[in-house]
Design an enzyme around this catalytic site. Structure first.
Site, PDB file in Angstrom:
ATOM      1  N   GLU A 153       0.849  -1.182   0.000  1.00  9.27           N
ATOM      2  CA  GLU A 153       0.000   0.000   0.000  1.00  9.27           C
ATOM      3  C   GLU A 153       0.892   1.241   0.000  1.00  9.27           C
ATOM      4  O   GLU A 153       1.993   1.227   0.545  1.00  9.27           O
ATOM      5  CB  GLU A 153      -0.933  -0.026   1.213  1.00  9.27           C
ATOM      6  CG  GLU A 153      -1.986  -1.104   1.052  1.00  9.27           C
ATOM      7  CD  GLU A 153      -2.927  -1.238   2.232  1.00  9.27           C
ATOM      8  OE1 GLU A 153      -3.086  -0.278   3.000  1.00  9.27           O
ATOM      9  OE2 GLU A 153      -3.503  -2.319   2.380  1.00  9.27           O
ATOM     10  N   SER A 253      13.987  -0.152  12.247  1.00  6.53           N
ATOM     11  CA  SER A 253      13.326  -0.513  13.500  1.00  6.53           C
ATOM     12  C   SER A 253      12.279   0.565  13.784  1.00  6.53           C
ATOM     13  O   SER A 253      12.328   1.668  13.260  1.00  6.53           O
ATOM     14  CB  SER A 253      14.349  -0.593  14.622  1.00  6.53           C
ATOM     15  OG  SER A 253      15.088   0.597  14.667  1.00  6.53           O
ATOM     16  N   CYS A 261      -1.675  -7.032   6.417  1.00  5.24           N
ATOM     17  CA  CYS A 261      -1.051  -8.259   5.902  1.00  5.24           C
ATOM     18  C   CYS A 261      -0.097  -8.940   6.873  1.00  5.24           C
ATOM     19  O   CYS A 261      -0.318 -10.089   7.247  1.00  5.24           O
ATOM     20  CB  CYS A 261      -0.326  -7.941   4.600  1.00  5.24           C
ATOM     21  SG  CYS A 261      -1.492  -7.484   3.299  1.00  5.24           S
TER      22      CYS A 261
HETATM   23  N1  LIG Z   1      -3.991  -4.823   1.184  1.00  2.00           N
HETATM   24  C1  LIG Z   1      -2.854  -5.229   0.652  1.00  2.00           C
HETATM   25  O1  LIG Z   1      -1.879  -4.470   0.585  1.00  2.00           O
HETATM   26  C2  LIG Z   1      -2.694  -6.624   0.123  1.00  2.00           C
HETATM   27  C3  LIG Z   1      -1.583  -6.943  -0.672  1.00  2.00           C
HETATM   28  C4  LIG Z   1      -1.434  -8.248  -1.157  1.00  2.00           C
HETATM   29  C5  LIG Z   1      -2.397  -9.208  -0.863  1.00  2.00           C
HETATM   30  N2  LIG Z   1      -3.473  -8.874  -0.094  1.00  2.00           N
HETATM   31  C6  LIG Z   1      -4.507  -9.913   0.118  1.00  2.00           C
HETATM   32  O2  LIG Z   1      -5.570  -9.643  -0.808  1.00  2.00           O
HETATM   33  C7  LIG Z   1      -6.840  -9.961  -0.234  1.00  2.00           C
HETATM   34  C8  LIG Z   1      -7.744  -8.739  -0.259  1.00  2.00           C
HETATM   35  O3  LIG Z   1      -7.171  -7.745   0.560  1.00  2.00           O
HETATM   36  P1  LIG Z   1      -7.695  -6.226   0.543  1.00  2.00           P
HETATM   37  O4  LIG Z   1      -6.802  -5.467   1.435  1.00  2.00           O
HETATM   38  O5  LIG Z   1      -7.882  -5.767  -0.866  1.00  2.00           O
HETATM   39  O6  LIG Z   1      -9.141  -6.411   1.222  1.00  2.00           O
HETATM   40  P2  LIG Z   1     -10.271  -5.312   1.408  1.00  2.00           P
HETATM   41  O7  LIG Z   1     -10.967  -5.661   2.668  1.00  2.00           O
HETATM   42  O8  LIG Z   1      -9.718  -3.951   1.211  1.00  2.00           O
HETATM   43  O9  LIG Z   1     -11.274  -5.580   0.178  1.00  2.00           O
HETATM   44  C9  LIG Z   1     -12.074  -6.695   0.021  1.00  2.00           C
HETATM   45  C10 LIG Z   1     -13.308  -6.322  -0.825  1.00  2.00           C
HETATM   46  O10 LIG Z   1     -14.053  -7.507  -1.118  1.00  2.00           O
HETATM   47  C11 LIG Z   1     -15.450  -7.188  -1.057  1.00  2.00           C
HETATM   48  N3  LIG Z   1     -16.214  -8.426  -0.917  1.00  2.00           N
HETATM   49  C12 LIG Z   1     -16.373  -9.209   0.179  1.00  2.00           C
HETATM   50  N4  LIG Z   1     -17.105 -10.305  -0.149  1.00  2.00           N
HETATM   51  C13 LIG Z   1     -17.418 -10.212  -1.460  1.00  2.00           C
HETATM   52  C14 LIG Z   1     -18.117 -11.044  -2.382  1.00  2.00           C
HETATM   53  N5  LIG Z   1     -18.669 -12.198  -2.014  1.00  2.00           N
HETATM   54  N6  LIG Z   1     -18.221 -10.631  -3.674  1.00  2.00           N
HETATM   55  C15 LIG Z   1     -17.668  -9.457  -4.063  1.00  2.00           C
HETATM   56  N7  LIG Z   1     -16.974  -8.646  -3.257  1.00  2.00           N
HETATM   57  C16 LIG Z   1     -16.851  -9.011  -1.957  1.00  2.00           C
HETATM   58  C17 LIG Z   1     -15.533  -6.212   0.104  1.00  2.00           C
HETATM   59  O11 LIG Z   1     -16.745  -5.479   0.047  1.00  2.00           O
HETATM   60  C18 LIG Z   1     -14.280  -5.360  -0.122  1.00  2.00           C
HETATM   61  O12 LIG Z   1     -14.558  -4.263  -0.978  1.00  2.00           O
HETATM   62  C19 LIG Z   1      -6.525 -10.513   1.165  1.00  2.00           C
HETATM   63  O13 LIG Z   1      -6.392 -11.912   1.083  1.00  2.00           O
HETATM   64  C20 LIG Z   1      -5.167  -9.886   1.479  1.00  2.00           C
HETATM   65  O14 LIG Z   1      -4.432 -10.658   2.396  1.00  2.00           O
HETATM   66  C21 LIG Z   1      -3.655  -7.615   0.390  1.00  2.00           C
HETATM   67  O1  LIG Z   2      11.887  -1.475   7.527  1.00  2.00           O
HETATM   68  C1  LIG Z   2      10.671  -1.547   7.781  1.00  2.00           C
HETATM   69  C2  LIG Z   2       9.666  -1.738   6.793  1.00  2.00           C
HETATM   70  C3  LIG Z   2       8.338  -1.828   7.190  1.00  2.00           C
HETATM   71  N1  LIG Z   2       7.998  -1.733   8.491  1.00  2.00           N
HETATM   72  C4  LIG Z   2       6.578  -1.872   8.890  1.00  2.00           C
HETATM   73  O2  LIG Z   2       6.026  -3.040   8.300  1.00  2.00           O
HETATM   74  C5  LIG Z   2       4.634  -2.859   8.037  1.00  2.00           C
HETATM   75  C6  LIG Z   2       4.312  -3.244   6.601  1.00  2.00           C
HETATM   76  O3  LIG Z   2       4.921  -2.325   5.724  1.00  2.00           O
HETATM   77  P1  LIG Z   2       4.946  -2.546   4.138  1.00  2.00           P
HETATM   78  O4  LIG Z   2       5.434  -3.902   3.857  1.00  2.00           O
HETATM   79  O5  LIG Z   2       5.659  -1.423   3.527  1.00  2.00           O
HETATM   80  O6  LIG Z   2       3.396  -2.389   3.782  1.00  2.00           O
HETATM   81  P2  LIG Z   2       2.230  -3.368   3.288  1.00  2.00           P
HETATM   82  O7  LIG Z   2       1.376  -2.555   2.391  1.00  2.00           O
HETATM   83  O8  LIG Z   2       1.613  -4.018   4.488  1.00  2.00           O
HETATM   84  O9  LIG Z   2       2.931  -4.498   2.363  1.00  2.00           O
HETATM   85  C7  LIG Z   2       3.267  -5.803   2.828  1.00  2.00           C
HETATM   86  O10 LIG Z   2       2.146  -6.648   2.831  1.00  2.00           O
HETATM   87  C8  LIG Z   2       1.508  -6.771   1.532  1.00  2.00           C
HETATM   88  C9  LIG Z   2       0.264  -7.592   1.741  1.00  2.00           C
HETATM   89  O11 LIG Z   2       0.499  -8.960   1.763  1.00  2.00           O
HETATM   90  C10 LIG Z   2       2.483  -7.388   0.565  1.00  2.00           C
HETATM   91  O12 LIG Z   2       1.854  -7.526  -0.703  1.00  2.00           O
HETATM   92  C11 LIG Z   2       3.725  -6.522   0.454  1.00  2.00           C
HETATM   93  O13 LIG Z   2       4.677  -7.122  -0.411  1.00  2.00           O
HETATM   94  C12 LIG Z   2       4.319  -6.361   1.860  1.00  2.00           C
HETATM   95  O14 LIG Z   2       5.450  -5.489   1.811  1.00  2.00           O
HETATM   96  C13 LIG Z   2       4.329  -1.398   8.377  1.00  2.00           C
HETATM   97  O15 LIG Z   2       3.746  -1.334   9.661  1.00  2.00           O
HETATM   98  C14 LIG Z   2       5.706  -0.724   8.399  1.00  2.00           C
HETATM   99  O16 LIG Z   2       5.779   0.382   9.258  1.00  2.00           O
HETATM  100  C15 LIG Z   2       8.972  -1.539   9.471  1.00  2.00           C
HETATM  101  O17 LIG Z   2       8.668  -1.457  10.673  1.00  2.00           O
HETATM  102  N2  LIG Z   2      10.285  -1.453   9.083  1.00  2.00           N
END
Ligand SMILES: NC(=O)c1ccc[n+]([C@@H]2O[C@H](COP(=O)([O-])OP(=O)(O)OC[C@H]3O[C@@H](n4cnc5c(N)ncnc54)[C@H](O)[C@@H]3O)[C@@H](O)[C@H]2O)c1
Ligand SMILES: O=c1ccn([C@@H]2O[C@H](COP(=O)(O)OP(=O)(O)O[C@H]3O[C@H](CO)[C@@H](O)[C@H](O)[C@H]3O)[C@@H](O)[C@H]2O)c(=O)[nH]1
Length: 436
Positions: A153, A253, A261
């Site tokens: 993110e 740190s 996640c």
């Molecule tokens: N947020 C991240 O940075 C990130 C990165 C990599 C992987 N992931 C993984 O991706 C997945 C989604 O994460 P997210 O952060 O986007 O979740 P999120 O909660 O932001 O979004 C999920 C969406 O799915 C919708 N939803 C729920 N049930 C539904 C259904 N039956 N049909 C259609 N829509 C439905 C919700 O309304 C919501 O808009 C998780 O498994 C997460 O671990 C997240």
């Molecule tokens: O040196 C560092 C780097 C990160 N963080 C912390 O770690 C957390 C996660 O940070 P970051 O990984 O940048 O953000 P996310 O968006 O949660 O991304 C992680 O989680 C996602 C969801 O699975 C994955 O897709 C990404 O590859 C993975 O980096 C946060 O609280 C940061 O503050 C630290 O404390 N020290």
């Protein structure tokens, strides 16, 4: 190619928008009707840098569509991405009900071969479970593919458009070809699409997140040791990071990892290991260290004020779990606020993007500022919680004159120690000398 994306959260919306950006026709479907209506009206439900431009462009050029009708969304799609939540269940294991439920719904609508891709983070064996659910509900051919998402993110658009790698887990030749075609435009710089079996792909995602979380917990332990032996963690970070085998990134740190996640994925991998009768010792230590680290800043505050925080006011800079996002899921700020309120203190907070979500969660149990200086007036100390760029070079004269005491607790090590001495602050950061 015609694509459907089920779930329009942080992952689904970025995936859908970025797939449309390379010319695909993408329909995003979500059960949240209000959210769908807002997106149809051009409103972006999340803050994610760079997303707005692509979102509007692709809607305008008729490549990106939103609906709450699953049948309409998947009708012509060759590939259906599942970007659904996989939250921790009561026992810490990933809850697969969203993914498997959507699988059953999709199966009932299938009329021809389609590729169903899990973008959600799911435990090993989920592709098999999803295949079984689909087979129980349709006779039509399909392939289930694991394609974990690695975006962060705050930089999600860049991460999706130029991924370090794309991992595709499939043993179906037709699916492999389609996935290769779809991802071709994103790996033109030579970053690989790594094809593997479904199980390895599913575990790759948990291994990546758990390894990164381990790096962070390791550095947090080094920081805690630094404070006891009079060393400086930022020097050590530089000292070890220049070794290419260690690498410079992810060695900062702080006050524990948060977000939607790392906490849930480390826990889910530990749980999956336990279910397979494997005692994954490192993961338990990583989680224990993180739990302790989330209270480190408030412990420092309590020590300074000799355990008495009753009636004291604290200013917080930062609420989101990291900069450049409005996401507050598992944000360290929430733990810090809770600890401070429980100790009888009051909190005034400012965050450039995270305040709306915190207001929805905490209402007026804390107060909010319009900018970072607003919250400082008469505060007993300032706590730095999220390293937003805007906090990096504050007007320290103004900070000093607004605060009741010139006291800063910095959970992100933003400031130079000598500068804080020169400006007359008591300054307590993570894994470095306390200066005053
Ligand atoms: N947020 C991240 O940075 C990130 C990165 C990599 C992987 N992931 C993984 O991706 C997945 C989604 O994460 P997210 O952060 O986007 O979740 P999120 O909660 O932001 O979004 C999920 C969406 O799915 C919708 N939803 C729920 N049930 C539904 C259904 N039956 N049909 C259609 N829509 C439905 C919700 O309304 C919501 O808009 C998780 O498994 C997460 O671990 C997240
Ligand atoms: O040196 C560092 C780097 C990160 N963080 C912390 O770690 C957390 C996660 O940070 P970051 O990984 O940048 O953000 P996310 O968006 O949660 O991304 C992680 O989680 C996602 C969801 O699975 C994955 O897709 C990404 O590859 C993975 O980096 C946060 O609280 C940061 O503050 C630290 O404390 N020290």
């Amino acid at each position: 190619m015609k694509i459907a994306v089920v779930g329009t959260g942080y992952v689904g919306l970025v995936t859908g928008t970025c797939l449309a950006e390379t010319g695909n026709h993408v329909t995003c479907v979500d059960i949240n009707v209000k959210k769908v209506e807002a997106m149809k009206n051009g409103q972006l439900p999340i803050y994610e840098p760079g997303l707005e431009l692509l979102f509007h462009r692709n809607i305008k050029q008729d490549r990106l569509f939103f609906t709450s009708d699953l049948a309409a969304a998947i009708e012509d799609a060759k590939i259906i991405f599942l970007a659904l939540p996989t939250p921790p269940g009561a026992d810490g294991a990933a809850d697969l009900s969203y993914v498997l439920g959507a699988g059953a719904d999709i199966a009932k609508l299938l009329k021809e071969y389609k590729v169903i891709v899990t973008k959600s983070t799911v435990p090993v064996g989920t592709a098999d479970k999803l295949t079984a659910v689909l087979k129980a509900n349709t006779d039509v051919e399909f392939a289930v593919v694991s394609n974990p998402e690695f975006l962060r993110e705050g930089v999600a658009v860049d991460d999706f458009m130029k991924p370090d790698r794309v991992v595709v887990g499939t043993t179906d030749e037709r699916a492999r070809k389609l996935m290769g075609e779809l991802y071709g435009p994103y790996v033109r710089q030579g970053n690989p699409i790594i094809f593997m079996d479904e199980r390895s792909s599913e575990l790759t995602k948990y291994a990546a997140n758990s390894f990164l979380a381990t790096k962070i917990s390791f550095m947090n332990e080094i920081a805690n040791l630094c404070e006891l032996v009079g060393a400086d963690v930022d020097m050590i970070r530089k000292g070890i990071g220049s070794d290419e085998r260690i690498g410079k990134r992810f060695l900062f740190s702080g006050i524990g990892y948060g977000g939607s996640c790392f906490p849930k994925d480390v826990q889910a991998l530990a749980k999956a290991s336990e279910e397979n009768k494997y005692d994954f010792k490192i993961l338990n230590a990583v989680m224990d260290v993180n739990t302790i680290q989330k209270s480190v800043l408030v412990e420092k505050v309590k020590n300074y004020f000799k355990g008495d925080l009753k009636g004291k006011k604290f200013a917080l800079w930062g609420l989101a779990f990291k900069p450049e996002t409005d996401d507050i899921r598992e944000a360290p700020a929430l733990y810090i606020i809770d600890d401070l309120l429980k100790a009888g203190a009051t909190v005034a907070a400012f965050d450039p993007e995270g305040m709306k979500n915190v207001k929805e969660l905490l209402g007026d149990t804390i107060s909010y500022g319009d900018n970072q200086y607003d919250v400082l007036k008469d505060a007993d100390a300032l706590l730095i919680v999220t390293e937003w760029s805007v906090f990096r070079t504050p007007d320290l004269d103004q900070v000093g004159s607004l605060l009741k005491n010139k006291v800063i607790f910095d959970g992100r090590n933003l400031y130079d120690l000598q500068k804080m001495i020169d400006c007359g602050f008591y300054y307590n950061s993570i894994g470095r000398k306390i200066v005053s």
